[in-house]
Write a protein that holds these residues in place. Structure first.
Motif, PDB file in Angstrom:
ATOM      1  N   THR A  62      26.393  20.836  52.682  1.00  0.00           N
ATOM      2  CA  THR A  62      27.063  20.378  51.467  1.00  0.00           C
ATOM      3  C   THR A  62      26.433  19.107  50.900  1.00  0.00           C
ATOM      4  O   THR A  62      26.830  18.651  49.826  1.00  0.00           O
ATOM      5  CB  THR A  62      28.567  20.145  51.707  1.00  0.00           C
ATOM      6  N   LEU A  63      25.454  18.538  51.589  1.00  0.00           N
ATOM      7  CA  LEU A  63      24.672  17.476  50.978  1.00  0.00           C
ATOM      8  C   LEU A  63      23.843  18.026  49.821  1.00  0.00           C
ATOM      9  O   LEU A  63      23.460  17.300  48.904  1.00  0.00           O
ATOM     10  CB  LEU A  63      23.741  16.831  52.022  1.00  0.00           C
ATOM     11  N   THR A  64      23.561  19.338  49.863  1.00  0.00           N
ATOM     12  CA  THR A  64      22.819  20.003  48.789  1.00  0.00           C
ATOM     13  C   THR A  64      23.757  20.561  47.728  1.00  0.00           C
ATOM     14  O   THR A  64      23.528  20.387  46.529  1.00  0.00           O
ATOM     15  CB  THR A  64      21.958  21.154  49.357  1.00  0.00           C
ATOM     16  N   CYS A  65      24.831  21.221  48.160  1.00  0.00           N
ATOM     17  CA  CYS A  65      25.770  21.837  47.209  1.00  0.00           C
ATOM     18  C   CYS A  65      27.063  22.190  47.925  1.00  0.00           C
ATOM     19  O   CYS A  65      27.071  22.411  49.141  1.00  0.00           O
ATOM     20  CB  CYS A  65      25.158  23.085  46.571  1.00  0.00           C
ATOM     21  N   PRO A  66      28.186  22.268  47.207  1.00  0.00           N
ATOM     22  CA  PRO A  66      29.464  22.626  47.819  1.00  0.00           C
ATOM     23  C   PRO A  66      29.504  24.109  48.211  1.00  0.00           C
ATOM     24  O   PRO A  66      28.789  24.940  47.652  1.00  0.00           O
ATOM     25  CB  PRO A  66      30.489  22.332  46.714  1.00  0.00           C
ATOM     26  N   PHE A  67      30.386  24.403  49.168  1.00  0.00           N
ATOM     27  CA  PHE A  67      30.659  25.774  49.577  1.00  0.00           C
ATOM     28  C   PHE A  67      32.060  26.119  49.081  1.00  0.00           C
ATOM     29  O   PHE A  67      33.051  25.554  49.537  1.00  0.00           O
ATOM     30  CB  PHE A  67      30.566  25.905  51.098  1.00  0.00           C
ATOM     31  N   VAL A  92      27.380  26.657  45.561  1.00  0.00           N
ATOM     32  CA  VAL A  92      27.375  26.481  44.104  1.00  0.00           C
ATOM     33  C   VAL A  92      26.893  25.096  43.697  1.00  0.00           C
ATOM     34  O   VAL A  92      27.312  24.092  44.268  1.00  0.00           O
ATOM     35  CB  VAL A  92      28.798  26.686  43.512  1.00  0.00           C
ATOM     36  N   ARG A  93      26.033  25.075  42.705  1.00  0.00           N
ATOM     37  CA  ARG A  93      25.755  23.849  41.967  1.00  0.00           C
ATOM     38  C   ARG A  93      26.460  23.983  40.621  1.00  0.00           C
ATOM     39  O   ARG A  93      26.245  24.950  39.900  1.00  0.00           O
ATOM     40  CB  ARG A  93      24.258  23.682  41.731  1.00  0.00           C
ATOM     41  N   GLY A  94      27.312  23.028  40.284  1.00  0.00           N
ATOM     42  CA  GLY A  94      28.091  23.112  39.052  1.00  0.00           C
ATOM     43  C   GLY A  94      29.374  23.876  39.260  1.00  0.00           C
ATOM     44  O   GLY A  94      29.822  24.602  38.365  1.00  0.00           O
ATOM     45  N   ASP A  95      30.015  23.726  40.435  1.00  0.00           N
ATOM     46  CA  ASP A  95      31.193  24.519  40.783  1.00  0.00           C
ATOM     47  C   ASP A  95      32.367  24.280  39.842  1.00  0.00           C
ATOM     48  O   ASP A  95      33.175  25.186  39.621  1.00  0.00           O
ATOM     49  CB  ASP A  95      31.623  24.251  42.223  1.00  0.00           C
ATOM     50  N   LEU A 167      20.185  27.173  47.792  1.00  0.00           N
ATOM     51  CA  LEU A 167      20.001  26.428  46.548  1.00  0.00           C
ATOM     52  C   LEU A 167      19.210  25.136  46.713  1.00  0.00           C
ATOM     53  O   LEU A 167      19.123  24.338  45.778  1.00  0.00           O
ATOM     54  CB  LEU A 167      21.362  26.128  45.925  1.00  0.00           C
ATOM     55  N   ASP A 168      18.615  24.933  47.885  1.00  0.00           N
ATOM     56  CA  ASP A 168      17.739  23.781  48.060  1.00  0.00           C
ATOM     57  C   ASP A 168      16.392  23.993  47.389  1.00  0.00           C
ATOM     58  O   ASP A 168      15.658  23.027  47.136  1.00  0.00           O
ATOM     59  CB  ASP A 168      17.526  23.497  49.552  1.00  0.00           C
ATOM     60  N   ARG A 169      16.056  25.252  47.080  1.00  0.00           N
ATOM     61  CA  ARG A 169      14.803  25.554  46.398  1.00  0.00           C
ATOM     62  C   ARG A 169      15.036  26.671  45.396  1.00  0.00           C
ATOM     63  O   ARG A 169      15.967  27.464  45.533  1.00  0.00           O
ATOM     64  CB  ARG A 169      13.711  25.984  47.389  1.00  0.00           C
ATOM     65  N   ARG A 194      23.296  29.810  52.475  1.00  0.00           N
ATOM     66  CA  ARG A 194      23.285  28.365  52.687  1.00  0.00           C
ATOM     67  C   ARG A 194      21.898  27.796  52.426  1.00  0.00           C
ATOM     68  O   ARG A 194      20.887  28.503  52.527  1.00  0.00           O
ATOM     69  CB  ARG A 194      23.747  28.032  54.104  1.00  0.00           C
ATOM     70  N   PRO A 195      21.825  26.499  52.110  1.00  0.00           N
ATOM     71  CA  PRO A 195      20.525  25.861  51.911  1.00  0.00           C
ATOM     72  C   PRO A 195      19.604  26.089  53.112  1.00  0.00           C
ATOM     73  O   PRO A 195      20.035  26.053  54.259  1.00  0.00           O
ATOM     74  CB  PRO A 195      20.889  24.381  51.756  1.00  0.00           C
ATOM     75  N   GLY A 196      18.332  26.332  52.801  1.00  0.00           N
ATOM     76  CA  GLY A 196      17.356  26.600  53.849  1.00  0.00           C
ATOM     77  C   GLY A 196      17.076  28.064  54.064  1.00  0.00           C
ATOM     78  O   GLY A 196      16.097  28.422  54.724  1.00  0.00           O
ATOM     79  N   THR A 197      17.916  28.943  53.513  1.00  0.00           N
ATOM     80  CA  THR A 197      17.719  30.384  53.663  1.00  0.00           C
ATOM     81  C   THR A 197      16.662  30.862  52.681  1.00  0.00           C
ATOM     82  O   THR A 197      16.742  30.584  51.488  1.00  0.00           O
ATOM     83  CB  THR A 197      19.030  31.151  53.406  1.00  0.00           C
ATOM     84  N   ALA A 198      15.671  31.603  53.173  1.00  0.00           N
ATOM     85  CA  ALA A 198      14.616  32.133  52.315  1.00  0.00           C
ATOM     86  C   ALA A 198      15.029  33.478  51.733  1.00  0.00           C
ATOM     87  O   ALA A 198      15.901  34.172  52.268  1.00  0.00           O
ATOM     88  CB  ALA A 198      13.326  32.291  53.117  1.00  0.00           C
ATOM     89  N   ALA A 199      14.405  33.841  50.627  1.00  0.00           N
ATOM     90  CA  ALA A 199      14.670  35.140  50.012  1.00  0.00           C
ATOM     91  C   ALA A 199      14.058  36.261  50.859  1.00  0.00           C
ATOM     92  O   ALA A 199      13.037  36.082  51.519  1.00  0.00           O
ATOM     93  CB  ALA A 199      14.098  35.177  48.605  1.00  0.00           C
ATOM     94  N   SER A 200      14.706  37.428  50.824  1.00  0.00           N
ATOM     95  CA  SER A 200      14.231  38.606  51.542  1.00  0.00           C
ATOM     96  C   SER A 200      14.735  39.836  50.810  1.00  0.00           C
ATOM     97  O   SER A 200      15.507  39.739  49.852  1.00  0.00           O
ATOM     98  CB  SER A 200      14.749  38.613  52.985  1.00  0.00           C
ATOM     99  N   GLY A 201      14.323  40.997  51.273  1.00  0.00           N
ATOM    100  CA  GLY A 201      14.833  42.225  50.668  1.00  0.00           C
ATOM    101  C   GLY A 201      16.340  42.320  50.747  1.00  0.00           C
ATOM    102  O   GLY A 201      17.001  42.739  49.788  1.00  0.00           O
ATOM    103  N   ALA A 202      16.914  41.906  51.877  1.00  0.00           N
ATOM    104  CA  ALA A 202      18.366  41.974  52.043  1.00  0.00           C
ATOM    105  C   ALA A 202      19.085  40.994  51.122  1.00  0.00           C
ATOM    106  O   ALA A 202      20.129  41.324  50.534  1.00  0.00           O
ATOM    107  CB  ALA A 202      18.737  41.687  53.499  1.00  0.00           C
TER     108      ALA A 202
END
Length: 248
Positions: A62-67, A92-95, A167-169, A194-202
């Motif tokens: 949540t230092l990056t964005c709220p849950f 969310v950013r802009g919740d 949403l960190d990137r 959550r922040p730090g998760t990379a994109a994937s097919g799933a």
């Protein structure tokens, strides 16, 4: 002294970090999120869940964005249409803008390698949608989606973006400025991850479903050859959202 019960927000974030919503939906019908987490923790023989510290992980993220979770006033009620796939929560950013943005959301999506004609049509459609009082919703992808965000920004209106990663990137990475500008201009950016998760097919598949659920209608612009736009269209049909193809 026994450890205090895990708060609902931390429990939902922990479950979301390790399970798809449909994997725990049946348990959540009978138990609280904290109880479901404890049940899964006791049954985990890998040690993976035991290494995860729900409170600390949530505080760091949540230092990056709220849950945002179901009990929050800003939770988008349209997500109930997803049934067992309804998210455990949203990053969310802009919740604070979510209620008004999702009340009249129209998704605009299409080819990533879009023609000049498609970009021109995207600008016209996106500006008209915003002018009519609707929220243009899209990914940050190249081509049609990012063009829709930029067209609405030029008109001085806010947009809603759905990302298939934390949403960190940004996704794609070189749209970082666009990611930052959307909440700064009164819009919002949401993710299942959550922040730090990379994109994937799933994550792309689940995010396509989320985007369609958040929208009241989906508009396709030159969307014949890109898998992600096709996923969004298929999700819209499954959720009985109006699906419109922009004329050539």
């Amino acid at each position: 002294m026994p450890e205090p019960a895990l708060p609902e927000r931390a429990a939902r974030a922990a479950l979301a970090a390790h399970f798809a919503p449909d994997q725990v939906a049946a348990d959540l019908a009978d138990y609280s999120p904290a109880e479901v987490w404890q049940r899964r923790l006791r049954r985990d023989n890998s040690g993976r869940l035991a290494q995860y510290k729900p409170r600390e992980e949530l505080d760091n993220a949540t230092l990056t964005c709220p849950f945002v979770i179901h009990s929050d006033e800003v939770w988008p009620t349209a997500l109930a249409d997803l049934g067992p796939h309804c998210p455990l929560g949203l990053w969310v950013r802009g919740d604070d803008q979510l209620p008004q943005l999702t009340a009249c959301s129209v998704a605009v999506t299409g080819n990533r390698n879009a023609t000049e004609q498609a970009i021109t049509r995207t600008h016209a459609f996106a500006a008209a949608i915003a002018e009519a009082g609707h929220t243009v919703t899209a990914t940050l992808a190249y081509g049609v989606d990012s063009a829709a965000h930029r067209a609405v920004a030029q008109a001085g209106r806010a947009t809603l973006a759905v990302l298939p990663r934390g949403l960190d990137r940004a996704h794609p990475h070189d749209h970082a400025q666009l990611l930052s500008s959307i909440p700064a201009d009164g819009g919002a950016v949401v993710s299942l991850y959550r922040p730090g998760t990379a994109a994937s097919g799933a994550t792309l598949q689940a995010s396509a479903r989320l985007l369609a659920a958040l929208a009241r209608a989906v508009i396709l612009i030159e969307a014949l050859d890109h898998a992600e736009a096709t996923r969004i269209a298929e999700s819209a049909l499954a959720l009985k959202r109006p699906l419109l193809a922009a004329p050539p």
